[in-house]
Motif scaffolding. Structure first.
Motif, PDB file in Angstrom:
ATOM      1  N   LEU A 153       1.238  -1.720  -0.025  1.00 25.70           N
ATOM      2  CA  LEU A 153       0.063   0.106  -0.502  1.00 25.70           C
ATOM      3  C   LEU A 153       1.045   0.979  -0.187  1.00 25.70           C
ATOM      4  O   LEU A 153       1.462   1.510   1.151  1.00 25.70           O
ATOM      5  N   ASP A 154       1.163   1.444  -1.197  1.00 24.77           N
ATOM      6  CA  ASP A 154       2.291   3.067  -1.046  1.00 24.77           C
ATOM      7  C   ASP A 154       1.055   4.748  -1.919  1.00 24.77           C
ATOM      8  O   ASP A 154      -0.459   3.881  -1.815  1.00 24.77           O
ATOM      9  N   GLN A 155       2.087   5.204  -1.697  1.00 24.93           N
ATOM     10  CA  GLN A 155       1.486   6.219  -2.309  1.00 24.93           C
ATOM     11  C   GLN A 155       0.919   6.384  -2.903  1.00 24.93           C
ATOM     12  O   GLN A 155      -0.381   6.853  -3.168  1.00 24.93           O
ATOM     13  N   LYS A 156       1.042   5.887  -4.343  1.00 28.53           N
ATOM     14  CA  LYS A 156       0.819   6.191  -5.912  1.00 28.53           C
ATOM     15  C   LYS A 156       0.129   5.598  -5.607  1.00 28.53           C
ATOM     16  O   LYS A 156      -1.486   5.921  -5.966  1.00 28.53           O
ATOM     17  N   LEU A 157      -0.790   3.519  -5.023  1.00 29.18           N
ATOM     18  CA  LEU A 157      -2.034   3.336  -5.264  1.00 29.18           C
ATOM     19  C   LEU A 157      -2.822   4.074  -4.254  1.00 29.18           C
ATOM     20  O   LEU A 157      -4.041   4.371  -4.977  1.00 29.18           O
ATOM     21  N   LEU A 158      -2.880   4.475  -3.270  1.00 28.23           N
ATOM     22  CA  LEU A 158      -3.543   5.242  -2.270  1.00 28.23           C
ATOM     23  C   LEU A 158      -4.082   6.380  -3.057  1.00 28.23           C
ATOM     24  O   LEU A 158      -4.964   7.301  -3.201  1.00 28.23           O
ATOM     25  N   THR A 159      -2.859   7.283  -3.950  1.00 30.10           N
ATOM     26  CA  THR A 159      -3.462   8.804  -4.250  1.00 30.10           C
ATOM     27  C   THR A 159      -4.611   7.626  -5.224  1.00 30.10           C
ATOM     28  O   THR A 159      -5.470   8.053  -6.043  1.00 30.10           O
ATOM     29  N   GLY A 160      -4.119   7.541  -5.981  1.00 31.22           N
ATOM     30  CA  GLY A 160      -5.142   6.446  -7.403  1.00 31.22           C
ATOM     31  C   GLY A 160      -6.215   6.024  -6.767  1.00 31.22           C
ATOM     32  O   GLY A 160      -7.504   6.520  -7.331  1.00 31.22           O
ATOM     33  N   ALA A 161      -6.624   5.316  -5.987  1.00 33.29           N
ATOM     34  CA  ALA A 161      -7.253   4.750  -5.335  1.00 33.29           C
ATOM     35  C   ALA A 161      -8.605   6.172  -5.028  1.00 33.29           C
ATOM     36  O   ALA A 161      -9.632   6.047  -5.462  1.00 33.29           O
ATOM     37  N   PHE A 162      -8.039   6.968  -4.297  1.00 39.95           N
ATOM     38  CA  PHE A 162      -8.924   8.773  -3.714  1.00 39.95           C
ATOM     39  C   PHE A 162      -9.253   9.000  -4.993  1.00 39.95           C
ATOM     40  O   PHE A 162     -10.128   9.458  -5.003  1.00 39.95           O
ATOM     41  N   ILE A 163      -8.834   9.189  -5.421  1.00 46.82           N
ATOM     42  CA  ILE A 163      -8.837  10.230  -7.101  1.00 46.82           C
ATOM     43  C   ILE A 163      -9.941   9.123  -7.902  1.00 46.82           C
ATOM     44  O   ILE A 163     -11.041   9.182  -8.259  1.00 46.82           O
TER      45      ILE A 163
ATOM     46  N   GLY B  23     -11.924   6.970  -6.230  1.00 48.65           N
ATOM     47  CA  GLY B  23     -13.361   6.880  -5.628  1.00 48.65           C
ATOM     48  C   GLY B  23     -13.773   8.392  -5.674  1.00 48.65           C
ATOM     49  O   GLY B  23     -14.910   8.578  -5.897  1.00 48.65           O
ATOM     50  N   ILE B  24     -13.472   9.589  -6.084  1.00 54.33           N
ATOM     51  CA  ILE B  24     -14.241  10.689  -5.942  1.00 54.33           C
ATOM     52  C   ILE B  24     -14.418  10.966  -7.058  1.00 54.33           C
ATOM     53  O   ILE B  24     -16.030  10.855  -7.422  1.00 54.33           O
ATOM     54  N   GLY B  25     -14.066  10.446  -8.078  1.00 55.20           N
ATOM     55  CA  GLY B  25     -14.821  10.150  -9.685  1.00 55.20           C
ATOM     56  C   GLY B  25     -16.279   9.936  -9.051  1.00 55.20           C
ATOM     57  O   GLY B  25     -17.063   9.852 -10.626  1.00 55.20           O
ATOM     58  N   TRP B  26     -15.595   8.206  -9.047  1.00 52.33           N
ATOM     59  CA  TRP B  26     -16.827   7.956  -9.240  1.00 52.33           C
ATOM     60  C   TRP B  26     -17.875   8.347  -8.017  1.00 52.33           C
ATOM     61  O   TRP B  26     -18.917   7.856  -8.344  1.00 52.33           O
ATOM     62  N   GLY B  27     -18.275   9.030  -6.923  1.00 56.28           N
ATOM     63  CA  GLY B  27     -18.932   9.077  -5.075  1.00 56.28           C
ATOM     64  C   GLY B  27     -19.231  10.379  -6.920  1.00 56.28           C
ATOM     65  O   GLY B  27     -20.892  10.449  -6.725  1.00 56.28           O
ATOM     66  N   ILE B  28     -18.671  11.430  -7.998  1.00 54.77           N
ATOM     67  CA  ILE B  28     -19.204  12.463  -7.890  1.00 54.77           C
ATOM     68  C   ILE B  28     -19.767  11.899  -8.810  1.00 54.77           C
ATOM     69  O   ILE B  28     -21.490  12.321  -9.580  1.00 54.77           O
ATOM     70  N   ALA B  29     -19.370  11.170 -10.246  1.00 58.79           N
ATOM     71  CA  ALA B  29     -20.644  10.470 -11.316  1.00 58.79           C
ATOM     72  C   ALA B  29     -21.143   9.596 -10.680  1.00 58.79           C
ATOM     73  O   ALA B  29     -22.127   9.278 -11.696  1.00 58.79           O
ATOM     74  N   GLY B  30     -21.117   8.770 -10.232  1.00 53.63           N
ATOM     75  CA  GLY B  30     -21.909   7.231 -10.223  1.00 53.63           C
ATOM     76  C   GLY B  30     -21.974   6.656 -10.962  1.00 53.63           C
ATOM     77  O   GLY B  30     -22.190   5.179 -11.576  1.00 53.63           O
ATOM     78  N   ILE B  31     -20.673   6.896 -12.059  1.00 49.46           N
ATOM     79  CA  ILE B  31     -19.707   5.791 -13.231  1.00 49.46           C
ATOM     80  C   ILE B  31     -18.425   5.729 -13.016  1.00 49.46           C
ATOM     81  O   ILE B  31     -17.705   5.733 -12.067  1.00 49.46           O
TER      82      ILE B  31
END
Length: 136
Positions: A80-90, A92-100
Motif C-alpha cells: 500500500l504505497d502513496q501511488k496506490l492510495l492517491t489513485g484509489a482516492f482520485i 473514489g472521488i470520480g466514482w462518487g461524483i459521477a456514479g460511473i
C-alpha cells in the motif's frame, strides 16, 4: 478465435453490469451515500462477483496462462504505497461524483446514454496525464 471469445464474454459482462445496476449512476450513488438514503443492494452484487471470481483467480495464481497459452500478468506488488492510495482516492472521488466507473461507462454508451462520453473523455485524459507524468 480468442477475439470472438473476448467479444462474447465482454458482452456477457456488459449485460451483467446492466442487470445488476452497476451501469445505473443513480443506483451507484445511492450505494455510496452511506449517511443519506443508502441502497445496500450493490454490496450483494459485489459479493456475488467476488464469489464468482475467487476460483478463477486461484487458478490464475497457480497457472498464470490463458487457455490460449498466453501469460496472465498479475500484480507483483501488494504494498500500500502513496501511488496506490492517491489513485484509489482520485478514483473514489470520480466514482462518487459521477456514479460511473470505466466498464459501466462503456455499457452506458451501448445503451444510448451518450452523455457518458463526458466521463469517458475525462477518463482518457486522466490516463494520458498519468502516462506522461508517471512514466507508465
Amino acid at each position: 478465435m480468442k477475439n470472438i471469445f473476448a467479444f462474447i464474454f465482454g458482452g456477457i459482462f456488459s449485460v451483467g453490469l446492466m442487470f445488476s445496476g452497476m451501469a445505473n449512476p443513480g443506483k451507484v450513488i445511492g450505494f455510496l451515500d452511506l449517511f443519506g438514503n443508502w441502497d445496500p443492494s450493490l454490496a450483494f452484487v459485489m459479493m456475488g462477483a467476488i464469489a464468482v471470481a475467487f476460483i478463477p483467480f486461484q487458478i490464475a495464481i497457480r497457472k498464470p496462462v490463458t487457455v490460449f497459452n498466453e501469460p496472465i500478468e498479475l500484480p507483483k506488488s501488494n504494498q500500500l504505497d502513496q501511488k496506490l492510495l492517491t489513485g484509489a482516492f482520485i478514483f473514489g472521488i470520480g466514482w462518487g461524483i459521477a456514479g460511473i466507473c470505466p466498464a459501466p461507462a462503456f455499457t452506458l454508451i451501448g445503451l444510448g446514454h451518450y452523455d457518458a462520453l463526458y466521463f469517458i473523455i475525462a477518463m482518457l485524459v486522466g490516463v494520458l496525464i498519468h502516462r506522461k507524468f508517471a512514466g507508465a
